[in-house]
Each structure stands twice: as C-alpha cells, then as structure tokens.
Design a protein around this motif. Sequence first.
Motif, PDB file in Angstrom:
ATOM      1  N   HIS A 134      26.698  43.438  -5.306  1.00  0.00           N
ATOM      2  CA  HIS A 134      27.823  44.254  -5.850  1.00  0.00           C
ATOM      3  C   HIS A 134      29.070  44.007  -4.913  1.00  0.00           C
ATOM      4  O   HIS A 134      30.110  44.571  -5.354  1.00  0.00           O
ATOM      5  N   TYR A 135      29.009  43.143  -3.727  1.00  0.00           N
ATOM      6  CA  TYR A 135      30.163  43.067  -3.192  1.00  0.00           C
ATOM      7  C   TYR A 135      30.425  41.513  -2.901  1.00  0.00           C
ATOM      8  O   TYR A 135      31.515  40.916  -3.151  1.00  0.00           O
ATOM      9  N   THR A 136      29.712  40.901  -2.355  1.00  0.00           N
ATOM     10  CA  THR A 136      29.987  39.664  -1.875  1.00  0.00           C
ATOM     11  C   THR A 136      30.394  38.616  -3.142  1.00  0.00           C
ATOM     12  O   THR A 136      31.504  37.777  -3.213  1.00  0.00           O
ATOM     13  N   ARG A 137      29.281  38.353  -4.015  1.00  0.00           N
ATOM     14  CA  ARG A 137      29.641  37.574  -5.046  1.00  0.00           C
ATOM     15  C   ARG A 137      30.778  38.064  -6.115  1.00  0.00           C
ATOM     16  O   ARG A 137      31.483  37.209  -6.652  1.00  0.00           O
ATOM     17  N   PRO A 138      30.439  39.528  -6.395  1.00  0.00           N
ATOM     18  CA  PRO A 138      31.889  39.868  -7.404  1.00  0.00           C
ATOM     19  C   PRO A 138      33.292  39.649  -6.648  1.00  0.00           C
ATOM     20  O   PRO A 138      34.145  39.300  -7.609  1.00  0.00           O
ATOM     21  N   ARG A 139      33.268  39.856  -5.204  1.00  0.00           N
ATOM     22  CA  ARG A 139      34.618  39.602  -4.781  1.00  0.00           C
ATOM     23  C   ARG A 139      35.106  37.974  -4.688  1.00  0.00           C
ATOM     24  O   ARG A 139      36.268  37.666  -4.868  1.00  0.00           O
ATOM     25  N   ARG A 140      34.115  37.328  -4.314  1.00  0.00           N
ATOM     26  CA  ARG A 140      34.340  35.792  -4.449  1.00  0.00           C
ATOM     27  C   ARG A 140      34.496  35.659  -5.794  1.00  0.00           C
ATOM     28  O   ARG A 140      35.621  34.641  -5.934  1.00  0.00           O
ATOM     29  N   ALA A 141      33.906  36.151  -6.895  1.00  0.00           N
ATOM     30  CA  ALA A 141      34.523  35.638  -8.054  1.00  0.00           C
ATOM     31  C   ALA A 141      35.831  36.069  -8.548  1.00  0.00           C
ATOM     32  O   ALA A 141      36.411  35.240  -9.221  1.00  0.00           O
ATOM     33  N   LEU A 142      36.360  37.055  -7.921  1.00  0.00           N
ATOM     34  CA  LEU A 142      37.692  37.526  -8.488  1.00  0.00           C
ATOM     35  C   LEU A 142      38.615  36.625  -7.651  1.00  0.00           C
ATOM     36  O   LEU A 142      39.764  36.197  -8.301  1.00  0.00           O
ATOM     37  N   ALA A 143      38.547  36.251  -6.409  1.00  0.00           N
ATOM     38  CA  ALA A 143      39.130  35.253  -5.762  1.00  0.00           C
ATOM     39  C   ALA A 143      39.290  33.980  -6.337  1.00  0.00           C
ATOM     40  O   ALA A 143      40.425  33.335  -6.685  1.00  0.00           O
ATOM     41  N   VAL A 144      38.115  33.557  -6.770  1.00  0.00           N
ATOM     42  CA  VAL A 144      38.135  32.053  -7.342  1.00  0.00           C
ATOM     43  C   VAL A 144      38.561  32.097  -8.789  1.00  0.00           C
ATOM     44  O   VAL A 144      39.163  31.129  -9.107  1.00  0.00           O
ATOM     45  N   ASP A 145      38.680  33.154  -9.642  1.00  0.00           N
ATOM     46  CA  ASP A 145      39.368  33.448 -10.868  1.00  0.00           C
ATOM     47  C   ASP A 145      40.908  33.073 -10.683  1.00  0.00           C
ATOM     48  O   ASP A 145      41.411  32.535 -11.219  1.00  0.00           O
ATOM     49  N   ARG A 146      41.320  34.080  -9.364  1.00  0.00           N
ATOM     50  CA  ARG A 146      42.737  34.084  -9.296  1.00  0.00           C
ATOM     51  C   ARG A 146      43.211  32.483  -8.836  1.00  0.00           C
ATOM     52  O   ARG A 146      44.357  32.050  -9.411  1.00  0.00           O
ATOM     53  N   LEU A 147      42.330  31.722  -8.071  1.00  0.00           N
ATOM     54  CA  LEU A 147      42.669  30.502  -7.836  1.00  0.00           C
ATOM     55  C   LEU A 147      42.623  29.571  -8.795  1.00  0.00           C
ATOM     56  O   LEU A 147      43.428  28.703  -8.984  1.00  0.00           O
ATOM     57  N   ARG A 148      41.651  29.785  -9.667  1.00  0.00           N
ATOM     58  CA  ARG A 148      41.537  28.605 -10.870  1.00  0.00           C
ATOM     59  C   ARG A 148      42.651  29.216 -11.703  1.00  0.00           C
ATOM     60  O   ARG A 148      43.076  28.032 -12.481  1.00  0.00           O
ATOM     61  N   SER A 149      43.210  30.331 -11.966  1.00  0.00           N
ATOM     62  CA  SER A 149      44.329  30.502 -12.813  1.00  0.00           C
ATOM     63  C   SER A 149      45.565  29.878 -12.353  1.00  0.00           C
ATOM     64  O   SER A 149      46.483  29.134 -12.810  1.00  0.00           O
ATOM     65  N   ALA A 150      45.613  29.705 -10.977  1.00  0.00           N
ATOM     66  CA  ALA A 150      46.632  28.856 -10.200  1.00  0.00           C
ATOM     67  C   ALA A 150      46.400  27.441 -10.310  1.00  0.00           C
ATOM     68  O   ALA A 150      47.502  26.659 -10.612  1.00  0.00           O
TER      69      ALA A 150
END
Length: 218
Positions: free
Chosen positions: A136-152
Amino acid sequence: MPAPTPAPPDRPGRPGRGRRPAAEVRAAVLTATAAMLRESGLRDITFEKVAARAGASKMTLYKWWPSPGALAFDAYFAATEETLAFADTGDLAADLTAQLHAFVDLLTREGGGPVVAQLVGAAQTDPDLAAALDEHYTRPRRALAVDRLRSAEQAGQLRPGTDLESLVDQLWGACYHRLLLPARPLDRAFADTLVRNLLGGVANPAPPPPSPPSASPA
C-alpha cells in the motif's frame, strides 16, 4: 452444540447513540491511532489502547488488521496520502522539487520522521506490517514516481533508456538514508541539491582531444 457467542458490538461514541456504521468506526480508529503515533510513537499502539481511545470493540480491530503495526501503517498512510500526491505540470524539475519538499516537510516540520523510522524498523520483524508497507505504500509510491519520470522521458527531458527505478532510489532513498542515519541534515536545501545533481549531472565534461601537431614545413 450451542451457537458461538457473537463478538460484542462497537461501543457508541456517546451514550444512547447505538451501534455506529463501520466506516465511522474505522475513521475513528485511524484518527485515534494517528494521534497516538504523534504523541508517543509506535510502542503504545496496541489494539486494546486504540479501541479504548476510539470507543470501538477490540474484536473489530482484530478483524480488520492483522497486527498493531499494520494498523499503525494504515493510520500513517491515511494521514499523509494527500500530502504526498505527485503532480505532473510538465516541468520535471519543479514537480520533483515540490514532491521532495512535501516529503521532507512531512518527515521534519510535521513530525512524521520518527513514525516512519519506527514503522520501517518494526517491519523488519512484523511480516504483516512489512506486507502492508510494500503493498500500500512502497510499491504504489514508487510507481507514481516512475510514471512521472517516464512521462519526462517520453517528452524528451530524460535520455531514452534511463533506469527510472534507480532515479527513484537516488532521490527518495537519499531522504530515507538521512532520516534513518541522521549524520547530516534532512531539509529542503538537501532536496534541492538532489534534484539539481540528478538533472544537471555532477561530472565535468570530458576535455576536448588535443589538436594534432601542425605539419613542419618541408
């Protein structure tokens, strides 16, 4: 064979109010747990103490959470989920800086640091808490960050093929490092340095090769 004795109903918040809806009981439990975390940390989080403070049945807490640690994590997550949202404005440096500022503020100015440190420590010996943190915390928050970096990356702001998971470790992992091993300050200036070093690079550019010697006149 007699029928099993049903679990006692949740105690009402006020005399004569009757049984409360489950959602209201859950909210009261999470609010009480969050307050106890701020006041005295993880060591005082027991089902008995939380139930007494929230006006709930201890059996209900046993039914909803596998351990006090998992309950403590749920309370922390509920109190911080909105604070740690990740914006995508199209400006990568601004978005990373804003998110890291919010994270650092939560750990320092808002007093969340000791709670996070205790949760991370307790997760090493509490499998239920470790599973809750991961799911509920580590993987979802990592996914949010990775998604933002992938968008960049897709916008041409990062080199194609960059290891985005490692970038997450470089930024947020450095903050956790200073939280758990506080030899150096964890503050917004540190967050700014992390973003600047990541996006600007720290290595000097390679010097140009020396010019070949000019030919001697015949």
